[in-house]
Design an enzyme around this catalytic site. Structure first.
Site, PDB file in Angstrom:
ATOM      1  N   HIS A   1      -8.199  15.531 -46.838  1.00  0.00           N
ATOM      2  CA  HIS A   1      -6.907  14.932 -46.519  1.00  0.00           C
ATOM      3  C   HIS A   1      -6.362  15.449 -45.194  1.00  0.00           C
ATOM      4  O   HIS A   1      -5.376  14.908 -44.684  1.00  0.00           O
ATOM      5  CB  HIS A   1      -5.909  15.213 -47.641  1.00  0.00           C
ATOM      6  CG  HIS A   1      -6.243  14.486 -48.913  1.00  0.00           C
ATOM      7  ND1 HIS A   1      -5.447  14.566 -50.037  1.00  0.00           N
ATOM      8  CD2 HIS A   1      -7.270  13.665 -49.230  1.00  0.00           C
ATOM      9  CE1 HIS A   1      -5.986  13.825 -51.000  1.00  0.00           C
ATOM     10  NE2 HIS A   1      -7.091  13.269 -50.523  1.00  0.00           N
TER      11      HIS A   1
ATOM     12  N   HIS B   1     -16.554  13.358 -55.956  1.00  0.00           N
ATOM     13  CA  HIS B   1     -16.101  12.699 -57.183  1.00  0.00           C
ATOM     14  C   HIS B   1     -17.074  12.936 -58.336  1.00  0.00           C
ATOM     15  O   HIS B   1     -16.677  12.900 -59.501  1.00  0.00           O
ATOM     16  CB  HIS B   1     -15.912  11.204 -56.923  1.00  0.00           C
ATOM     17  CG  HIS B   1     -14.883  10.917 -55.888  1.00  0.00           C
ATOM     18  ND1 HIS B   1     -14.833   9.739 -55.163  1.00  0.00           N
ATOM     19  CD2 HIS B   1     -13.847  11.661 -55.428  1.00  0.00           C
ATOM     20  CE1 HIS B   1     -13.824   9.775 -54.314  1.00  0.00           C
ATOM     21  NE2 HIS B   1     -13.216  10.931 -54.456  1.00  0.00           N
TER      22      HIS B   1
END
Length: 767
Positions: free
Chosen positions: A284, A529
């Protein structure tokens, strides 16, 4: 010749090769022992990221040792003044033809906008889609206005290409246009006014490269770049949705998710959940895309019942919904036949190029702490106290937490807490909020110490110096602890990712473009993920251990309000194994993503596959070739999962990059994944390091905000474990492993925090 009286604009045709050489390199294969000399007089030994080769070439670069003793490659040096060949136009372009194309593209786009206004469909509050969209762009944050010019340009480019009957390959090489000043201001990224001697990074990342034509490189708003040409089906912006072999539609992303990625509990033997969570936090810091909107409203691509996609004039031009089979093992229970998916926002091109769509990155491309501080002045100012250089925080239970958000729009309505930080995804999952809290505390700890050491410094000096130090701490941990853990130490050395501790460097090159790749943002860095566990095992020191399903803490960081939770959760993240990176993903992500109190959520695996097609990423096999691997010609070559792949893909050449990269066996040197992802990720972070003038080890020849040798020696002592120990509420009695990303073991035993000494900030006294 054009009439002299025609002064509207001048079109200068220059067909350029698809990618500037500062953007493209090819994969290499290395023997184990590089030589120190290059045999050809036309070659010199340089770091791999400095070598410019054609992206489509199958080149093997010979390894060598640079003058600094680093692993490099023998690279051909272009003769001074030599220009790349430009292909001639197969047609003549008149000003009238171009004006007609611009006019037609504008008319088509205007009709699209009118149709959208007439059939306006927006998401309903509280729906799963609204929560999923918050994953991409929570409302009310100063992300920067979306630029409609970028979409109009797509319709202009299509009109232009259609008028000339260009092939898809020719459309990828649409000409650059030199326009009159008015059109240039409208269609191009504006140049920045730069002070090349500025001590501190700009908040938006501009002027890292002070060359005027390059001042926007890596800045917030600069588009993602590419390793390989996009697979847009029309050469402009049509997503990759058909087989490149048969031409038939590719299988639904949801069908692939169901067939290939079951939920199987396989715990990693080495790494813990902190590795997974730190990776998301850092991602991020340099990637932030957002989907297309209708003004400030969300785009809906499925009907109200989610029983099908909106069709015809009711469908927004950016809609790309995911079809769900009536036989779906999960969604069929709820009558769900459509998952909402909206294409990513586009950016204007820095070179005024009338060509294919480039996705917008809303944050800086650099590893610079923007997730802590923000990527624009307004957001950064809103997070400051303007006293003592500190950031805003809250103390609801006497323990320092992030400041509370001004609205609850980014959290569940029932959440007791909702926070704000430099990145608006801070509340996505409580473990991410934990990372933001850690680095907020680190900033305020350093600012307080600097204020005591330098009482003459004002608030601005304290804030900027602390921001500079915390950015260096993040770079040091990322390049020297995190990256070697995921790509392996051999690959990290090969690409020059490891730092020489305590030594100033001069590796910056103004010719290396520090831009994030579509391949990284849309596929490779989504590897994490697969490592997410479906539940957190939170070991409280003063009460019973708690098993918390991840869907309970999506958009709900309320547990941080519990006393001692911050300390206990960090200990738990270091102790709990992450899931093995493989063909398994927890149902918490593939069925219950942002479900809230609904019985179903969205599917992150489907979103990843669809996002890669939106990005027009080429098939997995193309990136195997780029990485120096042989193409796979049968599904059997994928191993045991091959039969499942064959049930949803027609040909190996159709397999999506994210899917193939996850399924590739890990490399032999300790990487989490195979060679393809290892090469993409290593190449990416070499670019972001060697293209960053303000990289923390760069000395005074390069970096106007350089650290002294003494300061670098102190920074070399920093580890994630030392940062954690320095910011606990109750460090007494707390132990942490020295390698914070590896599970505690006899080779990585927990040691008392008092022994994990970080940097001595007295090195900054008086500087």
């Amino acid at each position: 010749m054009l009439p002299k009286g025609v002064l509207l604009f001048l079109v200068l045709i220059v067909l350029v090769q698809h990618f500037a050489t500062v953007q493209t390199t090819n994969a290499i294969e290395r023997p184990s022992a590089p030589s120190s000399q290059c045999t050809s007089s036309h070659e010199s030994c340089v770091l791999r990221v400095m070598c410019e080769v054609e992206p489509r070439a199958r080149t093997t670069l010979v390894p060598c040792l640079t003058a600094d003793g680093l692993e490099g490659v023998c690279c051909s040096v272009a003769k001074e003044g030599k220009q790349r060949k430009k292909r001639s136009l197969p047609f003549e372009l008149s000003q009238e033809l171009f004006q007609n194309a611009v006019g037609e593209g504008h008319r088509v786009y205007t009709r699209k906008l009118a149709n959208i206004d007439h059939h306006r469909e927006v998401m309903r509050g509280g729906s799963v889609d609204t929560l999923v969209r918050q994953f991409h762009a929570p409302p009310g944050e100063p992300l920067g206005a979306e630029d409609p010019t970028a979409y109009e340009d797509m319709f202009v480019a299509r009109s232009f290409a259609n008028a000339l009957n260009l092939s898809v390959a020719e459309r990828l090489d649409l000409p650059e246009l030199t326009l009159d000043p008015a059109l240039r201001r409208k269609r191009c990224l504006p140049p920045r006014s730069c002070d090349p001697h500025a001590r501190y990074r700009s908040l938006d990342g501009s002027c890292n490269n002070p060359v005027p034509a390059r001042s926007s490189w890596g800045a917030a708003g600069y588009p993602f770049e590419r390793l390989l040409p996009p697979a847009y089906e029309d050469g402009v912006w049509a997503p990759r949705v058909h087989s490149s072999v048969s031409g038939r539609l590719l299988a639904s992303a949801r069908d692939i998710s169901v067939a290939v990625f079951p939920d199987v509990d396989r715990r990693d033997r080495k790494f813990n959940l902190l590795l997974m969570q730190f990776g998301q936090f850092m991602s991020h810091d340099f990637t932030r895309s957002a989907s297309v909107r209708i003004g400030q409203e969300e785009v809906q691509c499925c009907n109200a019942e989610h029983s099908g996609a909106l069709r015809g004039e009711q469908a927004h031009f950016a809609c790309m919904p995911i079809a769900v089979s009536p036989a779906d093992p999960f969604y069929s229970r709820f009558g769900i036949r459509c998952l909402n998916f909206v294409r990513l926002a586009l950016a204007r091109d820095g070179k005024c190029r009338l060509g294919y769509g480039k996705q917008l990155n809303r944050v800086t491309h650099f590893i610079d702490g923007s997730a802590v501080y923000g990527s624009n002045e307004a957001l950064a100012a809103s997070l400051r106290t303007f006293e003592g250089g500190r950031l805003r925080s809250s103390f609801p239970t006497g323990e320092e937490l992030l400041p509370f958000a001004r609205t609850r729009a980014a959290c569940e309505p029932w959440a007791k807490a909702c926070f704000r930080a430099g990145d608006d995804r801070v509340n996505q999952i409580v473990s991410l909020t934990e990372m933001h809290t850690l680095f907020l505390r680190e900033h305020n700890r350093v600012a307080t110490a600097l204020a005591a050491l330098n009482r003459h410094w004002d608030d601005e000096r304290l804030y900027q110096e602390t921001r500079r130090i915390v950015g260096a701490v993040m770079q040091k941990i990322f390049y020297n602890e995190y990256l070697p853990s995921i790509v392996g130490h051999s690959k990290a050395r090969q690409y020059g990712l490891l730092d020489s501790h305590g030594e100033q460097t001069d590796f910056y090159s103004p010719d290396v473009k520090p831009a994030v790749f579509n391949e990284l943002s849309g596929a490779a860095f989504r590897f994490g993920h697969s490592t997410v566990d479906g539940a957190f095992l939170i070991q409280h020191r003063h009460r019973r251990t708690e098993l918390v399903p991840i869907q309970e803490v999506f958009l709900n960081p309320s547990r941080l309000l519990q006393r001692s939770f911050f300390d206990d959760f960090l200990f738990s993240l270091m102790d709990q194994p992450q899931q093995q990176l493989d063909d398994s993903i927890t149902f918490g992500l593939t069925r219950l993503l942002f479900a809230g109190r609904n019985p179903f959520g969205s599917d992150l695996a489907s979103l990843n596959i669809q996002r890669g097609r939106d990005h027009a990423l080429r098939p997995y096999n193309d990136y195997r070739s780029w990485a120096g691997l042989e193409r796979l010609t049968s599904f059997e070559q994928f191993g045991p999962v091959g039969a499942r792949l064959a049930s949803v893909y027609e040909f190996p050449d159709d397999v999506d990059l994210w899917v193939g990269g996850l399924l590739e066996p890990p490399t032999q040197d300790g990487a989490l994944f195979g060679e393809t992802f290892a090469a993409i990720i290593s190449e990416q972070f070499a670019r972001l390091k060697f293209g960053d003038r303000y990289y923390y080890t760069n000395g005074p020849r390069t970096n106007p905000g350089f650290f002294t040798g003494e300061q670098l020696r102190e920074l070399s002592k920093v580890s994630l474990a030392s940062v954690i120990c320095a910011n606990l509420d109750q460090a007494d009695g707390f132990s942490a492993p020295r390698d914070a990303f590896r599970q505690p073991s006899e080779h990585n035993p927990p040691v008392p925090c008092q022994t994990l000494v970080g940097m001595d900030l007295s090195a900054w006294r008086g500087h």
